[in-house]
Design a protein around this motif. Structure first.
Motif, PDB file in Angstrom:
ATOM      1  N   GLU A 159     -29.825   1.675 -24.922  1.00  0.00           N
ATOM      2  CA  GLU A 159     -30.259   0.257 -25.254  1.00  0.00           C
ATOM      3  C   GLU A 159     -31.337   0.763 -24.294  1.00  0.00           C
ATOM      4  OE1 GLU A 159     -29.131  -2.247 -25.960  1.00  0.00           O
ATOM      5  OE2 GLU A 159     -27.621  -1.392 -27.072  1.00  0.00           O
ATOM      6  N   GLN A 160     -32.560   1.955 -23.804  1.00  0.00           N
ATOM      7  CA  GLN A 160     -33.428   1.504 -22.853  1.00  0.00           C
ATOM      8  C   GLN A 160     -34.737   1.444 -24.031  1.00  0.00           C
ATOM      9  OE1 GLN A 160     -33.023   4.377 -19.175  1.00  0.00           O
ATOM     10  NE2 GLN A 160     -35.257   5.317 -19.995  1.00  0.00           N
ATOM     11  N   THR A 203     -31.533   9.058 -22.933  1.00  0.00           N
ATOM     12  CA  THR A 203     -29.706   9.418 -23.225  1.00  0.00           C
ATOM     13  C   THR A 203     -29.714   7.757 -23.154  1.00  0.00           C
ATOM     14  OG1 THR A 203     -29.878   9.475 -20.331  1.00  0.00           O
ATOM     15  CG2 THR A 203     -29.986  11.578 -21.727  1.00  0.00           C
ATOM     16  N   ASN A 204     -29.825   7.001 -23.184  1.00  0.00           N
ATOM     17  CA  ASN A 204     -29.822   5.501 -23.323  1.00  0.00           C
ATOM     18  C   ASN A 204     -30.298   4.859 -24.380  1.00  0.00           C
ATOM     19  OD1 ASN A 204     -28.604   3.184 -22.378  1.00  0.00           O
ATOM     20  ND2 ASN A 204     -29.937   2.867 -20.420  1.00  0.00           N
TER      21      ASN A 204
END
Length: 646
Positions: free
Chosen positions: A191-192, A188-189
């Motif tokens: 940037e992860q 969901t991120n």
């Protein structure tokens, strides 16, 4: 029991059971107003999980104090933690009478005595190094190193051609596209970092995915266990992995925690206590800039071990076995050092510390996970490799005269009619009386069955034990126990005769056979086998005079003639430029003498009595109908030629 004591017991019992909701229900109303149930349970759960708390014990440590409708109970908390065993003695549980029951007046000091509101609990660990495994020349076979994690950076990976990109990565890594899609969809991120697989830094797949950060494909280094040598070493060296709940329970007194790595197979498992490291760890309270230590444990690197294995020899043997099911063992006759221990098929240990490709999974399914069986420490029926032992025992007890012959005719023989339909059979009738050299060359079962019968049970058993079979073997790697028979006796005539030529109930490991033949190159003595030479440093005789010296020339002559002389039956075992002694053996695995559906295992053992560098044995399973023991012969010959010519 008074109500205050009962309240204390209830509260501490819930704590031991990690029943944080139950603990919260026992708080006073004032205490509940300072912290919510969710915050309370989350805090306890997070803290005691982070410090790997286990085996909690809470005990009253002094006299109770009574004041103003309160009872204060001093207690101490003992537990195992990531920082070792901890005992904290300054707790005070204040019980307040509320609604006719005693409730707990709570604040942060009931987590840790030094703790106050707004403090934070921190855990710091510094990894230590697991011990390395080195071969005889000091080359690493297993060591802590660096591996790569290949993964995706979603913010950069959201491309118009994402499906083709996923297909490309899946193809390069040899994993399923679905695996990648599932991980992307679960994220969901953007940037992860999304890890896909761990991989060796020298893997040929790495360059194909390197320098592609702009496409959202990242490679990040991480610590990892690295194995050298590939499949030839898998079953011997083994691998490490995450500890299971069962392993944690079985080792509960050894300072493991639920994130520990532990040896799972091979020497990594056998020498776990020596190789394992212990990380340094500290549990402390962070109060602004202040640091208050609760518990601290210094780290300790694991110890290295050095083994007697010759890596090049190990690899050469494995390559000669070409995926066959079987095992091989080589020993140095003069020192007892085990130069090779091979089980085939095997696995690359790195598979268990990186990842399993689709190709590897398919291979396991196709072979029915044949590499899960360790064959070099299994026992097998020795077949005709036993005939060296029967020869030596017969000579030493005067049952065999090397210059005399036995008048044996036909392909079948029985002692008398009491044997019923059972007969000892042989493959060849040479059409003449048979001496020892003939019997060895033609692998004459009748000759050796007769020798065993004439020796009798007691003398034969004592002679076999003097070769170390049926005896306890003190060796660094767990081996199945060899046996002379199921009950240790040879008190039935047919069983006694069968044992003389290597059938019956006799069971040996490849190491037993290699050691037995090593006596031909060591003055008749068998050395104590040694594997971990960093600990087991001295060469020692294990079995003195397994072969009496006066009979060594006779036996060397007989067991080299069947390979090197004109008319030999194993000419394909000859090594150019060297004289080798040896013996094949076909061990029949069948339910009855008339069984035609049973299988055969093929042995060949070879030793160089002149240079005394190596005694090598190999067994290949299921050779019936495809050359029997001669499937094994050229494989061993090739290894002997390689090693003796080095």
């Amino acid at each position: 029991m008074d109500k205050a004591q009962k309240a204390y017991d209830n509260y501490t019992e819930k704590w031991i059971q990690s029943d944080y909701v139950g603990m919260y229900q026992m708080l006073t109303n004032d205490s509940k107003s300072t912290i919510s149930e969710e915050d309370f349970t989350t805090r306890y759960s997070n803290i005691f999980s982070a410090i790997n708390a286990s085996n909690l014990s809470l005990d009253v440590s002094g006299d109770k104090e009574k004041a103003d409708n309160q009872i204060i109970v001093p207690f101490k908390l003992s537990m195992n933690t990531i920082a070792g065993d901890v005992t904290l003695a300054d707790y005070k549980l204040t019980l307040v009478k509320e609604d006719k029951e005693y409730k707990v007046k709570w604040d942060e000091s009931l987590i840790f005595p030094q703790m106050t509101k707004d403090d934070k609990i921190r855990v710091s660990t510094i990894p230590s190094k697991r011990g390395s495994i080195f071969d005889k020349d000091g080359n690493p076979l297993a060591q802590d190193g660096t591996i790569d994690t290949i993964g995706l950076y979603p913010a950069k990976f959201n491309l118009s051609d994402i499906d083709s990109k996923i297909a490309e990565i899946a193809s390069i890594l040899d994993i399923s596209e679905e695996n990648i899609k599932t991980k992307l969809e679960a994220n969901t991120n953007p940037e992860q970092f999304i890890p896909l697989v761990d991989i060796l830094q020298n893997d040929s797949k790495v360059p194909k995915l390197a320098n592609r950060k702009g496409e959202g494909i990242l490679i990040q280094p991480k610590p990892g266990r690295v194995y050298v040598g590939g499949e030839a070493f898998g079953r011997l060296i083994g691998y490490i992995g995450s500890i299971t709940a069962e392993e944690l329970e079985a080792n509960k007194d050894k300072d493991y925690h639920d994130t520990s790595l532990i040896g799972k197979a091979g020497l990594e498992q056998v020498y776990e206590d020596t190789l394992r490291s212990r990380d340094s760890a500290e549990i402390y309270i962070e109060r602004g800039e202040e640091k208050i230590t609760i518990a601290k444990k210094d780290g300790e690197d694991g110890k290295n071990i050095k083994i007697s294995i010759d890596s090049e020899l190990q690899s050469k043997i494995y390559s000669e076995m070409t995926g066959e099911k079987g095992a091989a063992t080589a020993v140095n006759p003069k020192t007892g050092e085990v130069l090779a221990m091979v089980s085939a098929p095997s696995f690359d240990s790195n598979v268990f510390t990186t990842y399993v490709t689709k190709t590897q999974k398919a291979k396991w399914e196709e072979t029915n996970n044949a590499d899960e069986i360790n064959r070099f420490n299994k026992t097998y029926s020795p077949g005709s490799t036993m005939k060296l032992l029967t020869s030596a025992i017969g000579l030493q007890n005067g049952v065999i005269d090397p210059n005399a012959t036995r008048d044996i005719s036909g392909l079948g023989w029985q002692k008398d009619s009491s044997w019923g339909d059972f007969k000892i059979t042989r493959v060849t009738d040479p059409g003449k009386a048979v001496n020892l050299k003939d019997a060895v060359n033609h692998s004459d079962n009748i000759y050796f069955g007769q020798v065993a019968l004439e020796l009798g049970s007691e003398k034969f058993i004592n002679g076999i034990k003097n070769f170390g079979i049926g005896e306890e073997l003190n060796f660094e790697y767990p081996m199945q126990e060899s046996q002379i028979s199921n009950d240790g006796n040879l008190n039935r005539e047919i069983l006694l005769a069968d044992t003389g030529y290597g059938q019956g109930e006799l069971m040996v490991t490849p190491l037993n056979v290699a050691l037995s033949y090593s006596a031909l190159a060591n003055g008749g003595n068998i050395m104590q086998p040694r594997l971990v030479i960093s600990e087991n440093t001295d060469a020692k005789v294990w079995k003195q005079g397994a072969i009496a010296q006066e009979y060594l020339p006779t036996l060397i002559d007989s067991f080299t003639a069947l390979i090197n002389d004109s008319g030999s039956t194993i000419p394909d075992g000859a090594v150019p430029g060297f004289r080798v002694a040896g013996k094949t053996g076909s061990a029949e695995i069948k339910k009855t003498q008339d069984d035609t559906t049973g299988t055969e295992n093929g042995w060949f053992v070879s030793v160089d009595p002149d240079t005394a560098k190596i005694s090598l044995v190999m067994i290949i399973e299921d050779v019936k109908g495809r050359g029997s023991s001669h499937v094994t012969v050229p494989k061993v010959r090739n290894v002997m030629e390689y090693y003796l010519s080095k």
